[in-house]
Design an enzyme around this catalytic site. Structure first.
Site, PDB file in Angstrom:
ATOM      1  N   GLU A  25       5.634  -2.388  -9.688  1.00  0.00           N
ATOM      2  CA  GLU A  25       4.530  -3.213  -9.176  1.00  0.00           C
ATOM      3  C   GLU A  25       3.600  -3.577 -10.318  1.00  0.00           C
ATOM      4  O   GLU A  25       3.285  -2.736 -11.166  1.00  0.00           O
ATOM      5  CB  GLU A  25       3.652  -2.442  -8.160  1.00  0.00           C
ATOM      6  CG  GLU A  25       4.260  -2.203  -6.820  1.00  0.00           C
ATOM      7  CD  GLU A  25       3.290  -1.492  -5.853  1.00  0.00           C
ATOM      8  OE1 GLU A  25       2.066  -1.413  -6.134  1.00  0.00           O
ATOM      9  OE2 GLU A  25       3.771  -1.011  -4.821  1.00  0.00           O
TER      10      GLU A  25
ATOM     11  N   GLU B  99      -1.891  -9.610   2.694  1.00  0.00           N
ATOM     12  CA  GLU B  99      -1.542  -8.794   3.866  1.00  0.00           C
ATOM     13  C   GLU B  99      -2.812  -8.408   4.614  1.00  0.00           C
ATOM     14  O   GLU B  99      -3.582  -7.567   4.164  1.00  0.00           O
ATOM     15  CB  GLU B  99      -0.779  -7.546   3.407  1.00  0.00           C
ATOM     16  CG  GLU B  99       0.574  -7.881   2.806  1.00  0.00           C
ATOM     17  CD  GLU B  99       1.218  -6.688   2.084  1.00  0.00           C
ATOM     18  OE1 GLU B  99       1.753  -5.814   2.762  1.00  0.00           O
ATOM     19  OE2 GLU B  99       1.163  -6.650   0.839  1.00  0.00           O
TER      20      GLU B  99
ATOM     21  N   LYS C 177      -3.809  -4.609   5.511  1.00  0.00           N
ATOM     22  CA  LYS C 177      -3.889  -3.564   4.485  1.00  0.00           C
ATOM     23  C   LYS C 177      -5.234  -2.864   4.572  1.00  0.00           C
ATOM     24  O   LYS C 177      -6.276  -3.503   4.597  1.00  0.00           O
ATOM     25  CB  LYS C 177      -3.737  -4.193   3.109  1.00  0.00           C
ATOM     26  CG  LYS C 177      -2.308  -4.281   2.662  1.00  0.00           C
ATOM     27  CD  LYS C 177      -2.160  -3.571   1.358  1.00  0.00           C
ATOM     28  CE  LYS C 177      -0.961  -2.675   1.348  1.00  0.00           C
ATOM     29  NZ  LYS C 177      -0.535  -2.396  -0.032  1.00  0.00           N
TER      30      LYS C 177
ATOM     31  N   GLU D  90      -7.456  -5.304  -1.598  1.00  0.00           N
ATOM     32  CA  GLU D  90      -6.103  -4.868  -1.209  1.00  0.00           C
ATOM     33  C   GLU D  90      -5.394  -5.899  -0.328  1.00  0.00           C
ATOM     34  O   GLU D  90      -4.171  -5.974  -0.311  1.00  0.00           O
ATOM     35  CB  GLU D  90      -6.161  -3.527  -0.464  1.00  0.00           C
ATOM     36  CG  GLU D  90      -6.601  -2.349  -1.328  1.00  0.00           C
ATOM     37  CD  GLU D  90      -5.545  -1.937  -2.344  1.00  0.00           C
ATOM     38  OE1 GLU D  90      -4.353  -2.146  -2.091  1.00  0.00           O
ATOM     39  OE2 GLU D  90      -5.938  -1.416  -3.411  1.00  0.00           O
TER      40      GLU D  90
END
Ligand SMILES: *[C@@H]1O[C@H](CO)[C@@H](O)[C@H](O)[C@H]1NC(C)=O
Ligand SMILES: *[C@@H]1O[C@H](CO)[C@@H](O)[C@H](O)[C@H]1NC(C)=O
Length: 352
Positions: A270, A323, A326, A332
């Site tokens: 990542e 997202e 999250k 985030e």
């Protein structure tokens, strides 16, 4: 091998020039998509508004994203990536580790349920066992036994050379990372790290690392410049590094070396930069666009790092989508390269 800087012999007066250029362009693009050097993108699915897996697989193909990493073995998603030619890395969720660690049969069953039905219509590359288990989670003691049992399960199917077993680790496993040559694992995790490194070395599997210059930068903006985090420095710093990413990766390599392992490749499981949520900390669209485009170019272009020069770096950008579910900091929810509508958050060149 992707060629980023090509120097031509002087052929401008010859008819070969154009065809050479075309050949090289074709050659690079093709390999970038189909070869080991394509960029990967993590397909996080913590949202209630994301496109269907079939649509997402089509997005990977149309944007020439050659590798996908998923955090569990969601069957609908895996079915959508069958026969796409996209390499898939699939995760064993953390909560499955205790049962897989304590029972070879459970590990065999996990592989039989999740890998076998899709093999070889999916080109599985890695099984990532757990996610950021180290330095400190309730699953620490289960990690190595679970990796071994998943490996044994693959071996019993003779798939251990096609599908490698590893586990993604964050930079916080290091107690020291600067200068990179002083990179060391935290003393308390060294006893856990040793058998894992031996395993990776013996099975010719990579060390998976989550490397986020963004988090290093926001934790220490006084000492770390934005340009250093965003790959924008023209000249190396006092220890020979032009960017924080290389310095982080090399710190991990030196830490492995200190434990006697100089042969284990690193895969970036990542890396990314949020586009929203902390504007004063550099989380905005322009920084995210600069980071991710420079990151992709850097890992694909075959320059390597000062410690391991002249090689492409296998890497996954986090993440495919913003997202909305999250938890944690607002940033985030905003690491995505795409909106849930499938529109790009900002332009990204996936072939570097
Ligand atoms: C993003 O943040 C940087 C500083 O981190 C700033 O220089 C830049 O102007 C910002 N861009 C936008 C579009 O807000
Ligand atoms: C890397 O490539 C450069 C430029 O081609 C060359 O000078 C250098 O010797 C190479 N380094 C290694 C370790 O292969």
């Amino acid at each position: 091998m992707k060629i980023c800087k090509v120097s031509f012999p002087d052929m401008r007066n010859s008819g070969h020039f154009i065809s050479s250029v075309l050949f090289i362009l074709f050659f690079c693009t093709d390999l970038a998509f189909f070869g080991a050097e394509a960029i990967g993108v993590c397909y996080g699915r913590v949202g209630d508004n994301l496109p269907s897996p079939v649509e997402v697989a089509a997005m990977y193909t149309s944007h020439r994203i050659g590798k996908m990493r998923i955090y569990d073995a969601d069957q609908e998603t895996l079915r959508a990536f069958q026969n796409t030619g996209i390499q898939v890395t699939v995760g064993v969720p953390n909560e499955n580790l205790p049962s897989i660690a304590s029972s070879q049969e459970t590990a065999n069953q996990w592989v039989a349920d999740n890998i076998q039905p899709h093999y070889p219509t999916i080109q599985f590359k890695y099984i990532s066992v757990g996610n950021e288990i180290l330095p400190d989670t309730p699953f620490t003691a289960n990690l190595f036994p679970a990796m071994k049992n998943i490996y044994n399960a693959l071996q019993s199917l003779n798939l251990q050379n096609q599908i490698k077993v590893s586990t993604p680790m964050p930079m916080s496993i290091l107690s020291n990372s600067y200068p990179p040559s002083a990179g060391t694992f935290s003393p308390n995790i060294i006893p856990i790290m040793r058998p894992i490194l031996n395993f990776l070395s013996q099975t010719k599997s990579p060390f998976m690392a989550d490397v986020y210059p963004y988090f290093a930068y926001i934790s220490d903006p006084k000492d770390i410049s934005l340009a250093y985090a965003l790959f924008q420095m023209k000249t190396p710093n006092e220890v020979g590094y032009k960017n924080l990413f290389d310095a982080s990766v090399d710190a991990l390599i030196y830490a492995m070396e200190a434990l006697g392992h100089s042969d284990i490749p690193i895969v970036i499981a990542e890396s990314g930069w949020p586009s929203k949520g902390n504007p004063n900390g550099g989380a905005n669209i322009s920084n995210a666009q600069i980071y991710n485009n420079n990151f992709i170019k850097h890992v694909l272009c075959g320059q390597g790092t000062p410690k391991r020069p002249n090689q492409t770096i296998e890497a996954f950008v986090f993440a495919m989508f913003n997202e909305d579910l999250k938890p944690g900091d607002i940033t985030e929810k905003h690491f995505g390269l795409f909106q849930h509508t499938k529109a790009q958050v900002y332009p990204v060149n996936f072939t570097g």
